[in-house]
Every structure is written in C-alpha cells, then in structure tokens.
Scaffold this motif. Structure first.
Motif, PDB file in Angstrom:
ATOM      1  N   ALA A  40       0.827  -1.202   0.000  1.00 16.27           N
ATOM      2  CA  ALA A  40       0.000   0.000   0.000  1.00 16.27           C
ATOM      3  C   ALA A  40       0.867   1.260   0.000  1.00 16.27           C
ATOM      4  CB  ALA A  40      -0.926  -0.010   1.214  1.00 16.27           C
ATOM      5  N   PHE A  41       1.998   1.196   0.698  1.00 16.67           N
ATOM      6  CA  PHE A  41       2.888   2.359   0.733  1.00 16.67           C
ATOM      7  C   PHE A  41       3.442   2.657  -0.650  1.00 16.67           C
ATOM      8  CE2 PHE A  41       7.069   4.373   1.394  1.00 16.67           C
ATOM      9  CZ  PHE A  41       6.679   5.466   2.155  1.00 16.67           C
ATOM     10  N   VAL A  42       3.805   1.620  -1.396  1.00 17.46           N
ATOM     11  CA  VAL A  42       4.294   1.811  -2.768  1.00 17.46           C
ATOM     12  C   VAL A  42       3.207   2.452  -3.623  1.00 17.46           C
ATOM     13  CG1 VAL A  42       5.030   0.612  -4.865  1.00 17.46           C
ATOM     14  CG2 VAL A  42       5.969  -0.071  -2.645  1.00 17.46           C
ATOM     15  N   GLN A  43       1.964   1.965  -3.503  1.00 24.59           N
ATOM     16  CA  GLN A  43       0.855   2.557  -4.254  1.00 24.59           C
ATOM     17  C   GLN A  43       0.637   4.005  -3.852  1.00 24.59           C
ATOM     18  OE1 GLN A  43      -0.452   0.708  -6.743  1.00 24.59           O
ATOM     19  NE2 GLN A  43       1.035  -0.811  -6.047  1.00 24.59           N
ATOM     20  N   TRP A  44       0.744   4.257  -2.563  1.00 26.87           N
ATOM     21  CA  TRP A  44       0.565   5.606  -2.034  1.00 26.87           C
ATOM     22  C   TRP A  44       1.613   6.562  -2.600  1.00 26.87           C
ATOM     23  CZ3 TRP A  44       3.772   8.368   1.515  1.00 26.87           C
ATOM     24  CH2 TRP A  44       3.189   9.499   2.080  1.00 26.87           C
ATOM     25  N   ARG A  45       2.863   6.120  -2.656  1.00 24.36           N
ATOM     26  CA  ARG A  45       3.929   6.955  -3.202  1.00 24.36           C
ATOM     27  C   ARG A  45       3.708   7.227  -4.686  1.00 24.36           C
ATOM     28  NH1 ARG A  45       8.931   7.395  -0.720  1.00 24.36           N
ATOM     29  NH2 ARG A  45       9.371   8.687  -2.564  1.00 24.36           N
ATOM     30  N   ARG A  46       3.283   6.182  -5.410  1.00 26.32           N
ATOM     31  CA  ARG A  46       3.036   6.356  -6.840  1.00 26.32           C
ATOM     32  C   ARG A  46       1.899   7.332  -7.107  1.00 26.32           C
ATOM     33  NH1 ARG A  46       3.411  -0.006  -8.857  1.00 26.32           N
ATOM     34  NH2 ARG A  46       5.708  -0.156  -8.774  1.00 26.32           N
ATOM     35  N   ALA A  47       0.980   7.431  -6.159  1.00 23.11           N
ATOM     36  CA  ALA A  47      -0.165   8.337  -6.306  1.00 23.11           C
ATOM     37  C   ALA A  47       0.163   9.763  -5.871  1.00 23.11           C
ATOM     38  CB  ALA A  47      -1.350   7.804  -5.498  1.00 23.11           C
ATOM     39  N   GLY A  48       1.395   9.984  -5.476  1.00 22.70           N
ATOM     40  CA  GLY A  48       1.782  11.338  -5.101  1.00 22.70           C
ATOM     41  C   GLY A  48       2.243  11.476  -3.668  1.00 22.70           C
ATOM     42  N   GLY A  49       1.870  10.516  -2.824  1.00 21.88           N
ATOM     43  CA  GLY A  49       2.323  10.534  -1.441  1.00 21.88           C
ATOM     44  C   GLY A  49       1.812  11.692  -0.617  1.00 21.88           C
ATOM     45  N   ARG A  50       0.581  12.142  -0.896  1.00 19.85           N
ATOM     46  CA  ARG A  50       0.043  13.275  -0.138  1.00 19.85           C
ATOM     47  C   ARG A  50      -1.234  12.929   0.638  1.00 19.85           C
ATOM     48  NH1 ARG A  50       1.604  15.409  -5.043  1.00 19.85           N
ATOM     49  NH2 ARG A  50      -0.519  15.229  -5.850  1.00 19.85           N
ATOM     50  N   ASP A  51      -1.710  11.710   0.480  1.00 24.68           N
ATOM     51  CA  ASP A  51      -2.964  11.315   1.123  1.00 24.68           C
ATOM     52  C   ASP A  51      -2.678  10.864   2.555  1.00 24.68           C
ATOM     53  OD1 ASP A  51      -5.419  10.221   1.852  1.00 24.68           O
ATOM     54  OD2 ASP A  51      -5.828   9.488  -0.179  1.00 24.68           O
ATOM     55  N   VAL A  52      -2.876  11.777   3.507  1.00 26.56           N
ATOM     56  CA  VAL A  52      -2.538  11.509   4.908  1.00 26.56           C
ATOM     57  C   VAL A  52      -3.410  10.401   5.488  1.00 26.56           C
ATOM     58  CG1 VAL A  52      -2.392  12.507   7.229  1.00 26.56           C
ATOM     59  CG2 VAL A  52      -1.721  13.870   5.233  1.00 26.56           C
ATOM     60  N   ALA A  53      -4.681  10.367   5.089  1.00 24.06           N
ATOM     61  CA  ALA A  53      -5.600   9.356   5.614  1.00 24.06           C
ATOM     62  C   ALA A  53      -5.122   7.952   5.260  1.00 24.06           C
ATOM     63  CB  ALA A  53      -7.014   9.592   5.076  1.00 24.06           C
ATOM     64  N   VAL A  54      -4.685   7.765   4.031  1.00 23.68           N
ATOM     65  CA  VAL A  54      -4.200   6.450   3.612  1.00 23.68           C
ATOM     66  C   VAL A  54      -2.888   6.113   4.301  1.00 23.68           C
ATOM     67  CG1 VAL A  54      -3.403   5.068   1.661  1.00 23.68           C
ATOM     68  CG2 VAL A  54      -5.395   6.547   1.400  1.00 23.68           C
ATOM     69  N   LEU A  55      -2.016   7.103   4.463  1.00 24.75           N
ATOM     70  CA  LEU A  55      -0.748   6.858   5.163  1.00 24.75           C
ATOM     71  C   LEU A  55      -1.014   6.390   6.587  1.00 24.75           C
ATOM     72  CD1 LEU A  55       2.338   6.969   5.067  1.00 24.75           C
ATOM     73  CD2 LEU A  55       2.197   9.358   5.835  1.00 24.75           C
ATOM     74  N   TRP A  56      -2.021   6.962   7.223  1.00 28.81           N
ATOM     75  CA  TRP A  56      -2.405   6.536   8.568  1.00 28.81           C
ATOM     76  C   TRP A  56      -2.847   5.075   8.562  1.00 28.81           C
ATOM     77  CZ3 TRP A  56      -2.311   6.839  13.563  1.00 28.81           C
ATOM     78  CH2 TRP A  56      -3.339   6.312  14.337  1.00 28.81           C
ATOM     79  N   LEU A  57      -3.664   4.691   7.583  1.00 29.09           N
ATOM     80  CA  LEU A  57      -4.114   3.304   7.489  1.00 29.09           C
ATOM     81  C   LEU A  57      -2.942   2.348   7.251  1.00 29.09           C
ATOM     82  CD1 LEU A  57      -7.333   3.770   5.314  1.00 29.09           C
ATOM     83  CD2 LEU A  57      -7.236   3.225   7.759  1.00 29.09           C
ATOM     84  N   ILE A  58      -1.978   2.785   6.466  1.00 30.28           N
ATOM     85  CA  ILE A  58      -0.792   1.967   6.207  1.00 30.28           C
ATOM     86  C   ILE A  58      -0.032   1.733   7.512  1.00 30.28           C
ATOM     87  CG2 ILE A  58       1.467   1.939   5.074  1.00 30.28           C
ATOM     88  CD1 ILE A  58       0.125   3.517   2.752  1.00 30.28           C
ATOM     89  N   ALA A  59       0.145   2.796   8.289  1.00 34.03           N
ATOM     90  CA  ALA A  59       0.851   2.672   9.565  1.00 34.03           C
ATOM     91  C   ALA A  59       0.107   1.745  10.516  1.00 34.03           C
ATOM     92  CB  ALA A  59       1.023   4.055  10.195  1.00 34.03           C
TER      93      ALA A  59
END
Length: 225
Positions: A40-59
């Motif tokens: 999910a982190f790789v997908q998040w980075r590819r999408a721009g890495g600005r979605d804080v809500a998703v980063l929280w879910l990843i953590a």
C-alpha cells in the motif's frame, strides 16, 4: 499492571505449551500484514504521497502485524490488547474514510455514522449471545459487524455513483467472509488439523487490508485530479 494481565492465553489449535514459538504459523504469517503495508505504501507513493488518511491506514496495518505477532508469541492477556486494538482502529478509521470518500457524507454526518457503527459493533456480540448462546463462532462474533459494513457500504456504492469502489469493497467482503470462516473453524479442526486454520485468517485478512487501502489510494487520486 495486575498479575491477571500476564495470564497465559491458549485459544488456538497450534499452541501446545506457553513457549514463545508454540504458534509458529500463527506468528510468522503476521508478516503478511507488513507486506500489505509495504504494498500500500508503494501505491501511495506512486499516487503522489500526499494522502494523509491512507498513510495513517498503512501505519495502522503495520502495527496490526506487530501486535498480532506479539499475541501469538507472548500469548498473555496484555498482548491480546496489542492484537485487537490496532484492528479496531483500522476498522473504524476505514469506515470513517468510506463514509466521506465513497458515500460522500459531510464530515459531521460521517463522524455520526461512524459513532453509530461503533455503538452497533459494541452491542452486537452481547445481543447475539443472548439470542444464540450456543453459537459463538469461536470468538469471531466481534468481526461480523465489520463484514456486514463492508457488504453494506459496497452495495451502497454500487447503488450510487461509486461503482468501482463498490465492486472493490464487495470483493474485500467476499475475501473477508472466507477469512472469517477459517478463523471460526480453527478450534473445531484441532483433532484433524493440528496446525489449525487461524494462520489463514492472517493471510487473507492481510489481502483484505491491501485491497481496501489500494481502493482508498485509487479513489483519493481521482479526487485530486
């Protein structure tokens, strides 16, 4: 911390003694959650890495893996909290995200809907036990509301404008149903399958979380275009 918090917990077929590695499959399969978080982190980075809500879910997903590993190795009552609390945080966090991101509720309405879901979740198991005291699903009752939420929100998305999200949520719901089945069967199969089936709950649940996080990433990317 009271001594009772250090009481040993023996809930699964695989555990045969109190030792650290008495549940090797149940322990090592928690790596699946870490892999889901990395994916999910790789997908998040590819999408721009600005979605804080998703980063929280990843953590939170990474913490789920760590907490569950602790529980299936230390196997004491305090470690049970390390297992179940991160899972609850992910469930309620994703429900809140789904209310706003998929069903497009305003923040206040999304928070109220999440609070209502929490109340339903808390009251579900006691109500079930009062009506069906013999049907315990091997401790899986607490996850039935989450499965129902996945199904319900997925259907609501299909009925609305978020059909892609709806299909993804229903796919996750189907995988989760299979995962919950394996969790529920674990103690019933001890005599024929000494390893039990709980480890499959870990693997399939990690798949569910990966599907859900990828859906959040994809939908978030669409909203920022």
């Amino acid at each position: 911390m009271p001594a009772s918090w250090f009481a040993p917990v023996d809930n699964y077929c695989e555990r045969t003694d109190p030792s650290f590695w008495s549940e090797p499959l149940n322990a090592v399969t928690n790596a699946a959650f870490l892999l889901a978080a990395v994916y999910a982190f790789v997908q998040w980075r590819r999408a721009g890495g600005r979605d804080v809500a998703v980063l929280w879910l990843i953590a939170v997903t990474a913490v789920v893996g760590i907490g569950s590993f602790l529980f299936h190795t230390v196997a004491e009552r305090w470690a049970l909290l390390a297992d179940v609390v991160p899972i609850a945080v992910f469930i309620y966090g994703y429900f809140l995200l789904a209310m706003g991101r998929y069903l497009r509720l305003r923040p206040t309405a999304a928070i109220l809907a999440t609070a209502a879901f929490m109340a339903f979740n808390i009251g579900f198991e006691p109500l079930w036990r009062s009506v069906f005291p013999q049907v315990t699903l091997n401790g899986s009752l607490g996850y039935v509301p989450a499965a129902a939420a996945l199904l319900g929100v997925g259907l609501a998305c299909l009925a609305g404008k978020e059909r892609e999200a709806g299909r993804t949520l229903l796919t996750a719901a189907a995988v989760f149903a299979i995962s919950l089945t394996f969790r529920s069967l674990d103690r019933f199969l001890c005599t024929t399958l000494p390893t039990g089936t709980h480890f499959l709950w870990h693997v399939l649940n990690a798949v569910v979380l990966a599907i859900l996080m990828e859906a959040a990433v994809v939908h978030g990317r669409k909203e920022t275009r």
